[in-house]
Design an enzyme around this catalytic site. Structure first.
Site, short mmCIF file in Angstrom:
data_model
loop_
_atom_site.label_atom_id
_atom_site.label_comp_id
_atom_site.label_asym_id
_atom_site.label_seq_id
_atom_site.Cartn_x
_atom_site.Cartn_y
_atom_site.Cartn_z
N LYS A 127 -14.31 -3.27 1.02
CA LYS A 127 -15.06 -2.02 0.88
C LYS A 127 -16.58 -2.19 1.01
O LYS A 127 -17.26 -1.28 1.50
CB LYS A 127 -14.73 -1.35 -0.46
CG LYS A 127 -13.34 -0.75 -0.54
CD LYS A 127 -13.18 0.03 -1.83
CE LYS A 127 -11.85 0.75 -1.89
NZ LYS A 127 -11.73 1.61 -3.09
N GLY A 174 -17.61 -2.56 -12.16
CA GLY A 174 -17.36 -3.01 -10.80
C GLY A 174 -17.48 -1.87 -9.79
O GLY A 174 -18.11 -0.84 -10.06
N SER A 191 0.83 -1.22 0.00
CA SER A 191 0.00 0.00 0.00
C SER A 191 0.86 1.26 0.00
O SER A 191 1.88 1.35 0.69
CB SER A 191 -0.91 0.00 1.23
OG SER A 191 -1.61 1.22 1.31
N MET A 226 -7.74 5.01 -14.30
CA MET A 226 -7.53 4.82 -12.86
C MET A 226 -6.30 3.97 -12.56
O MET A 226 -5.79 4.00 -11.45
CB MET A 226 -8.76 4.20 -12.22
CG MET A 226 -9.94 5.15 -12.09
SD MET A 226 -11.23 4.40 -11.07
CE MET A 226 -12.51 5.66 -11.21
N ASP A 234 -13.66 8.07 -2.82
CA ASP A 234 -13.20 7.74 -4.17
C ASP A 234 -13.81 8.68 -5.21
O ASP A 234 -13.13 9.14 -6.13
CB ASP A 234 -13.54 6.29 -4.51
CG ASP A 234 -12.63 5.29 -3.81
OD1 ASP A 234 -11.49 5.66 -3.48
OD2 ASP A 234 -13.07 4.15 -3.59
N GLY A 253 -4.11 7.21 -12.56
CA GLY A 253 -4.89 7.26 -11.34
C GLY A 253 -4.21 7.83 -10.12
O GLY A 253 -4.83 7.88 -9.04
#
Length: 290
Positions: free
Chosen positions: A72, A135, A21, A229, A108, A252
């Site tokens: 999420k 998605g 991350s 993205m 987002d 992105g």
């Protein structure tokens, strides 16, 4: 970074996997820049232990945390409150913990709109947008663009059923936006593409240096912009096609930074110094995951 003490406020990110991350780099740079005694760490949480993790983070008094794949959607029923934006998108990527009350947000969409404005000066109101994919990322994009006044959103996806389901979910909530559903074969038709002001790729296409078959941006109307993205690699085949055709484009990373800045503000009530998070990412040898 300042030493961590008993007074340090803790934030983090949960996901599975999470080792690569970029969020710790961004947030810890911003904490340091503002002289805040806060720290951000990654937490690897397997799906079957998500409920335990949320309870544990609350019990430990963690001030807030980001949520990434695959949690999420699954985290939503585990929280005390969900903001309208997160409910519309159907996913949470930021949790704020205030006195044990866990509130789920979704930044987002905010991140996408900010990145589009900064990268192209693009304002969705009255515009026609082609969203590639159906998605969670596509839902966030379509919800944000529709809420900001996009007049038309076309969803192009390999599975027409998935795209149709997304359109059905959003149409009643966004009556000012006309939705349409298309297969990927439509991307090879210039007559289909020439009506759009913006193309947004929300899929993983491009991560493996792959491309959308038949998609050509040559000869499309002036003013078209492309937002991908994907940010690893930093220049995707879709972006290369845009460059070759003189079409403004961006990856992105701008969205990643903007959604992170919004999360930072939710937790701290402060705005990160302009460019701080972006500079922290630019100093890395190569991109990772959100």
């Amino acid at each position: 970074m300042a030493p961590i003490t008993g007074k340090t406020r803790l934030t983090g990110i949960i996901g599975w996997p999470i080792a690569h991350s970029l969020s710790p780099v961004m947030h810890n740079a911003a904490f340091a820049a503002l002289g805040l005694d806060w720290s951000f760490v990654p937490f690897a949480v397997p799906p079957e232990r998500l409920a335990e993790a949320v309870t544990g983070l609350s019990a430990l008094g963690v001030s807030g945390f980001n949520v990434t794949i695959p949690h999420k959607v699954a985290i939503m029923p585990l929280l005390d409150r969900i903001t309208p934006e997160a409910e519309l998108i159907g996913a949470v990527n930021v949790v704020d913990n205030r006195d044990g009350v866990m509130t789920g947000y979704n930044t987002d969409g905010i991140g996408l709109l900010a990145a589009l404005n900064e990268g192209f000066g693009f304002e969705p109101a009255g515009k026609s947008v082609l969203v590639l994919g159906a998605g969670g990322a596509a839902r966030a994009a379509a919800a944000a663009l529709g809420s900001a006044g996009a007049s038309r959103i076309a969803l192009a996806n390999r599975s027409l059923e998935s795209a149709a389901g997304l359109a059905r979910a959003l149409e009643p909530r966004l009556p000012g936006t006309a939705f349409s559903v298309h297969g990927l074969a439509a991307l090879a038709e210039r007559s289909f593409l020439e009506d759009f002001d913006l193309i947004v790729n929300t899929t993983s296409v491009g991560m493996a240096d792959d491309a959308f078959p038949g998609l050509s941006l040559a000869g499309l109307k002036p003013g078209l912009a492309v937002y991908d993205m994907v940010y690893a690699p930093p220049v995707t085949p879709l972006m290369k096609e845009a460059v070759a055709c003189g079409v403004p484009n961006a990856n992105g990373l701008g969205m990643l930074v903007a959604q992170g800045e919004a999360a930072f503000a939710i937790w701290t009530g402060r705005t990160p110094p302009t460019g701080c998070m972006a500079r922290a990412l630019a100093a890395l040898p190569s991109p990772g995951n959100p």
